[in-house]
Design a protein around this motif. Structure first.
Motif, PDB file in Angstrom:
ATOM      1  N   GLU A 240      -0.524   9.947   0.060  1.00 32.78           N
ATOM      2  CA  GLU A 240       0.474  10.069  -0.995  1.00 32.78           C
ATOM      3  C   GLU A 240       1.733  10.784  -0.520  1.00 32.78           C
TER       4      GLU A 240
ATOM      5  N   LYS B 277      -2.062  -1.730  -3.375  1.00 27.97           N
ATOM      6  CA  LYS B 277      -1.423  -2.850  -4.050  1.00 27.97           C
ATOM      7  C   LYS B 277      -0.290  -3.408  -3.195  1.00 27.97           C
TER       8      LYS B 277
ATOM      9  N   GLU C 256       1.720  -7.717  -9.412  1.00 28.16           N
ATOM     10  CA  GLU C 256       1.000  -6.731  -8.619  1.00 28.16           C
ATOM     11  C   GLU C 256      -0.263  -7.389  -8.079  1.00 28.16           C
TER      12      GLU C 256
ATOM     13  N   SER D  13      -1.396   2.982  -2.647  1.00 27.68           N
ATOM     14  CA  SER D  13      -1.647   2.366  -3.950  1.00 27.68           C
ATOM     15  C   SER D  13      -2.720   1.286  -3.907  1.00 27.68           C
TER      16      SER D  13
ATOM     17  N   ASN E 133       0.821  -1.220   0.000  1.00 26.55           N
ATOM     18  CA  ASN E 133       0.000   0.000   0.000  1.00 26.55           C
ATOM     19  C   ASN E 133       0.848   1.259   0.000  1.00 26.55           C
TER      20      ASN E 133
END
Length: 208
Positions: A166, A115, A124, A113, A109
């Motif tokens: 972010e 992911k 991924e 993301s 993450n």
């Protein structure tokens, strides 16, 4: 303190009043024998992520970063066994061919993301929703929280970055002060030391 370190600190102090760095040298890695670990002081939320580069030294089921609240699906971690895996509540279904050999980065993450990615497999994986509330700080070189064998990991960490949303909120690099190893947070300027027993194994100095 070496002459080069003294010179570097003097140059930094002369440039716009920058503070001298609180360590003697950056090093290639910090290594743990399984008894040394670092408490980051950060309890993750659903927007927290981590990027980390390791060299694995364990063939057993261990988490090399993260936490687990209890024996249920309350994991927030990345780990190794015969394969590399991640857990975000429950374990992410990664390929059994993802062997955790050599040196590699992986991301859970990271930058929100949603992911899990790693250069081990170049794959991924989508993360589920985080269905529990983490209660413990993110640990490096193991897992915080429930006491179990996988809480202790042997291997090397070359760098680690923790994000919130972010933004990167912790940017850690391995350093030494004399012969003692630390992670230095480039954002806060703090040194994070060993919260376990014994001493970290130190990589070679990085010279420019």
């Amino acid at each position: 303190m070496s002459y080069l370190t003294q010179r570097r600190r003097a140059l930094l102090a002369a440039m716009g009043g920058n503070k001298a760095l609180p360590y003697d040298a950056e090093i290639e890695y910090l290594g743990s024998t399984g008894a040394q670990f670092i408490d980051t002081g950060i309890i993750p939320t659903s927007s927290t992520g981590i990027g980390i580069e390791i060299t694995n030294g364990s063939n057993t089921d261990n988490y090399f970063c993260g936490l687990r609240n209890d024996s249920g699906n309350t994991r927030w971690c990345i780990g190794t066994s015969l394969r590399l895996y991640a857990a975000y509540g429950s374990v992410i279904d990664t390929s059994t061919s993802d062997k955790p050999n050599g040196t590699f980065p992986c991301y859970l993450n990271y930058l929100n993301s949603k992911k899990f990615t790693s250069s081990v497999s170049q794959k991924e994986y989508d993360l589920p929703s985080l269905l529990f509330t983490p209660l413990y700080n993110i640990r490096l070189f193991g897992s915080a929280g429930i006491s179990a064998g996988y809480a202790w990991w042997s291997g090397k960490i070359h760098w680690a970055k923790i994000s919130d949303g972010e933004s990167i909120i912790m940017d850690l690099i391995p350093v030494r002060v004399g012969s003692v190893g630390y992670m230095y947070d480039k954002i806060s300027g703090r040194l994070l030391g060993n919260d376990g027993t014994g001493n970290f194994v130190l990589g070679n100095d990085i010279t420019n």
